[in-house]
Design an enzyme around this catalytic site. Structure first.
Site, mmCIF file in Angstrom:
data_model
loop_
_atom_site.group_PDB
_atom_site.id
_atom_site.type_symbol
_atom_site.label_atom_id
_atom_site.label_comp_id
_atom_site.label_asym_id
_atom_site.label_seq_id
_atom_site.Cartn_x
_atom_site.Cartn_y
_atom_site.Cartn_z
ATOM 1 N N ASP A 535 0.842 -1.196 0.000
ATOM 2 C CA ASP A 535 0.000 0.000 0.000
ATOM 3 C C ASP A 535 0.878 1.247 0.000
ATOM 4 O OD1 ASP A 535 0.586 0.754 2.844
ATOM 5 O OD2 ASP A 535 -0.391 -1.163 3.237
ATOM 6 N N GLU A 615 22.231 -22.267 -18.858
ATOM 7 C CA GLU A 615 21.370 -21.390 -18.051
ATOM 8 C C GLU A 615 22.189 -20.271 -17.408
ATOM 9 O OE1 GLU A 615 17.851 -24.317 -16.345
ATOM 10 O OE2 GLU A 615 19.851 -24.494 -15.488
#
Ligand code: GLA
Length: 732
Positions: A535, A615
């Site tokens: 928030d 990777e």
């Protein structure tokens, strides 16, 4: 001048670049709302406040036989309950004799050239000349209770903030059974309301529906803003979309219980009231005391949700977030959690960090499990001392090993919590929130500390400060892994227990403020079981918040989509994790995981030691890409190019640099198709006549072609294939 007062007509007009808000003192002294919407040039809109005599809508005593004037039907700036307005209200005032009600009348006002601030609460702030304040003082007709309404006007940003302070200037105590922050009235009943609901690992799912006769409430009574509903709502035209339509946003700058209640009244007018949820709230005001209701940030646009979000992203970046990290490039992070959880020792962490360093990672974060007897989630919270069984060199020694590698060092903390199985609990059992005579509700094996109490906050500040200093910590993840229940604070008398939930939040803010001011160079990240306290209140203290414990790239598309309506991508903690994903079991390519995680504050959270050489090479490249695109992602304009809730074929979003010379368009193609269709994605925010190369191509395309025609998407891709397009302006 952003704020204009017409003394003769008693009209206040707030102008921003593209919007106008107007309010007026009525002939009887009530503060009526006239308008909030597209900018209207210097005008008196009081002709819009009309009334006729309607049955069952009475009028204030002072209005006598003027029956057309009813508080039950007119639009108001701060409606109070109990005196003839039956709609959702902002204020429930209880007087010493037990009566409830208030009728607020205008007394005076003040206009000044800076932004107001609120004691102990987060709020937007402004530099010189960046905002103006209007303060309007109202007083209850029959008591000495005063209400000051605050309006902060950010002219350039198209933002108007509101908050209020209720003050008891009388001699006897009063109670606030409800004291919301602000009300917005719209004189129409044909609006949609958009809100963001969710659950743990699935936060901020966008939901849209009609506001309707009766009340629609979006709220939390969990003690935090919660995973379940976010303190942000939009009211909008039924036809509004990303690029068109009127919309009004309301973002609550608060991290505890809240309500955003929309009511369509019998006259097809819509009222939205936002503030602290009245459930469990009862605030006592002794003579001379006051209560500050947290801020609501409003913005309006007629250009759809894209513009609305942009207004929020800009104002939060410029006038809410304070961390220096909003302007410094944040390090690429490696968090140990999903790789090892509680099962680690110093050598294992060091080897993980070394592997990360070799790939180009810049910050190593030791997550949960490093303190007290913390080998599982039922033990240790509260004991902020390093666990030497795990870190044999102690915190300082271990941190030095990380720093010596050339990495920054970060840790996880969860200050607000305590396990019964901890030394802290043994010495201070009464520090946990609980109701005498009841066994408390337990979540994840933990109880909540009473943050209303100064000695609790002091203990946390002192013990954690030792840790931050000893480890020369560069980054902190501040977690909070349960909701509040059994709320009763030993520090408050019985008639003030209704303040405990709010005082808890104020306590958290006070502690956060102490930490961020004592350690301004630390990068702080908020967290609450992922995004359970995402928030605007937290963003005042911390520039980023862990968006969700769900790190599945495909699920993150929806989570980050919903989050982006109010919060900037730079505020969303977002990591590449292992495939198959821990939360969903879904397999996605490293490329897709990278593209999705790069739409935020980027990092990795997996065991990089066991990656293949291929990777590892890809990760090195991703980190280079992230650095290259960092400014675009953190400082560019963000566009949602598809509606993730609707478009089941692909999800797309875009960043455009402020000078519109660079852009990154990111896409995830969701389903492999036989005999595939030709899909295109339309870019936005480019210069129409500028030509752009795509990924360094020799061929260039006009901005208008890319925006109105689109960019071709590849065919023959696997499920959930991520692709991106880097657009760069070439010669015209
Ligand atoms: C919460 C956080 C996770 C992790 C764990 C540790 O769930 O959201 O990222 O830190 O706690 O216990």
């Amino acid at each position: 001048m952003a704020v204009v007062f017409d003394g003769q007509k008693k009209i206040f007009t707030l102008h921003t670049k593209n919007t106008t808000w107007q309010t007026k003192v009525s002939e009887y002294g009530h503060l009526l709302h006239l308008y909030y919407g597209r900018r209207i040039k210097d005008t008196d809109l009081s002709y819009m406040a009309r009334g006729i005599n309607r049955g069952f809508s009475g009028c204030p005593y002072a209005a006598g036989e003027h029956r057309e004037y009813s508080l039950d039907t007119c639009l108001q700036e701060y409606p109070a309950a109990g005196t003839g307005d039956y709609r959702v209200s902002c204020l429930h005032l209880e007087h010493e004799n037990g009566s409830q009600g208030a009728e607020l009348l205008y007394q005076c006002h003040r206009i000044y050239d800076k932004k107001y601030s609120l004691p102990g609460l987060p709020a937007l702030w402004a530099g010189k000349g960046e905002a103006q304040t209007l303060e309007i003082n109202l007083k209850d007709i029959a008591s000495q209770v005063w209400v000051t309404l605050y309006y902060g006007v950010f002219e350039e940003m198209d933002v108007i903030t509101r908050a209020c302070v209720v003050e008891n200037r009388g001699q006897v105590p009063v109670f606030l059974n409800k004291a919301l922050s602000a009300c917005l009235e719209l004189p129409r009943g044909d609006l949609d309301m958009i809100s963001f609901h969710g659950r743990h690992t699935m936060e901020r799912m966008m939901e849209r529906g009609s506001a309707r006769h009766g009340r629609v409430s979006v709220d939390s009574v969990r003690g935090t803003s919660s995973h379940h509903r976010n303190p942000f709502v939009i009211l909008c035209d039924r036809q509004a979309g990303e690029e068109h339509g009127q919309c009004w946003g309301a973002s609550f700058v608060y991290s505890g219980n809240f309500t955003a209640q929309a009511e369509v009244d019998p006259l097809d007018q819509t009222r939205l009231c936002v503030g602290i949820h009245p459930e469990g709230f009862r605030y006592k005001l002794e003579a001379g005391e006051s209560f500050a209701a947290p801020e609501v940030v409003f913005t309006f646009t007629h250009q759809g949700f894209g513009k609305l979000s942009d207004n929020y992203h800009r104002i939060f970046h410029k006038h809410l977030i304070r961390s220096p990290y909003k302007n410094i490039r944040r390090p690429v992070l490696l968090n140990h959690w999903e790789a090892m959880e509680f099962n680690f020792n110093e050598e294992e962490l060091v080897s993980l960090a070394e592997s990360g360093k070799a790939l180009g990672m810049e910050l190593f974060v030791m997550d949960d499990g490093w303190f007290g007897q913390r080998d599982r989630d039922t033990r240790g919270l509260g004991d902020w001392r390093v666990n030497r069984d795990k870190l044999s060199s102690g915190l300082g020694g271990f941190a030095a090993r990380i720093h010596d590698m050339g990495l920054k060092f970060g840790i996880w903390i969860e200050p607000e919590m305590i396990n019964e199985d901890s030394d802290l609990y043994k010495s201070h059992p009464d520090w946990a929130l609980r109701i005498p005579g009841r066994q408390p509700n337990v979540e994840r094996g933990q109880l909540v500390l009473d943050m209303c109490r100064r000695e609790v906050r002091d203990y946390l500040f002192d013990s954690l400060s030792e840790i931050l200093k000893e480890g020369q910590v560069d980054y902190v993840k501040w977690d909070m892994n349960r909701n509040l229940s059994d709320v009763w604070s030993k520090s408050l008398p019985p008639d003030r227990q209704g303040e405990a939930l709010h005082r808890y939040v104020l306590g958290v803010y006070e502690l956060m403020e102490r930490f961020v001011s004592a350690y301004p160079d630390i990068l702080w990240e908020g967290c609450s079981g992922g995004g359970g306290r995402f928030d605007a209140g937290i963003l005042y203290y911390m520039p980023q918040i862990w968006c969700s414990d769900n790190t599945d790239a495909v699920e993150r598309l929806r989570i980050q989509y919903g989050t982006s309506f109010c919060y900037p991508p730079s505020s969303m903690g977002s990591h590449v994790s292992v495939s198959p994903n821990h939360q969903t079991g879904r397999r996605t390519s490293l490329k897709t995981r990278g593209i999705v995680a790069m739409a935020g504050a980027f990092g990795y959270e997996l065991d990089v030691r066991v990656m293949t050489e291929e990777e590892r090479e890809e990760v090195r490249q991703q980190i280079q890409d992230y650095k290259k695109y960092y400014d675009l992602i953190h400082h560019g304009t963000y566009y949602r190019l598809t509606d993730v809730e609707e478009n089941r074929d692909f999800a797309a979003w875009q960043f455009v640099s402020p000078d519109r010379k660079e852009s990154l368009v990111s896409v995830v193609l969701l389903h492999a198709r036989s005999n595939p269709l030709f899909w295109r994605v339309r870019a936005r925010g480019l210069e129409e006549e500028q030509r752009y190369s795509i990924d360094g191509s020799e061929e260039t395309y006009e901005g208008s072609a890319l925006m109105y025609g689109g960019i071709n998407l590849p065919v023959g891709c696997e499920d959930n294939s991520g692709v991106w397009f880097y657009l760069k302006a070439g010669p015209r």
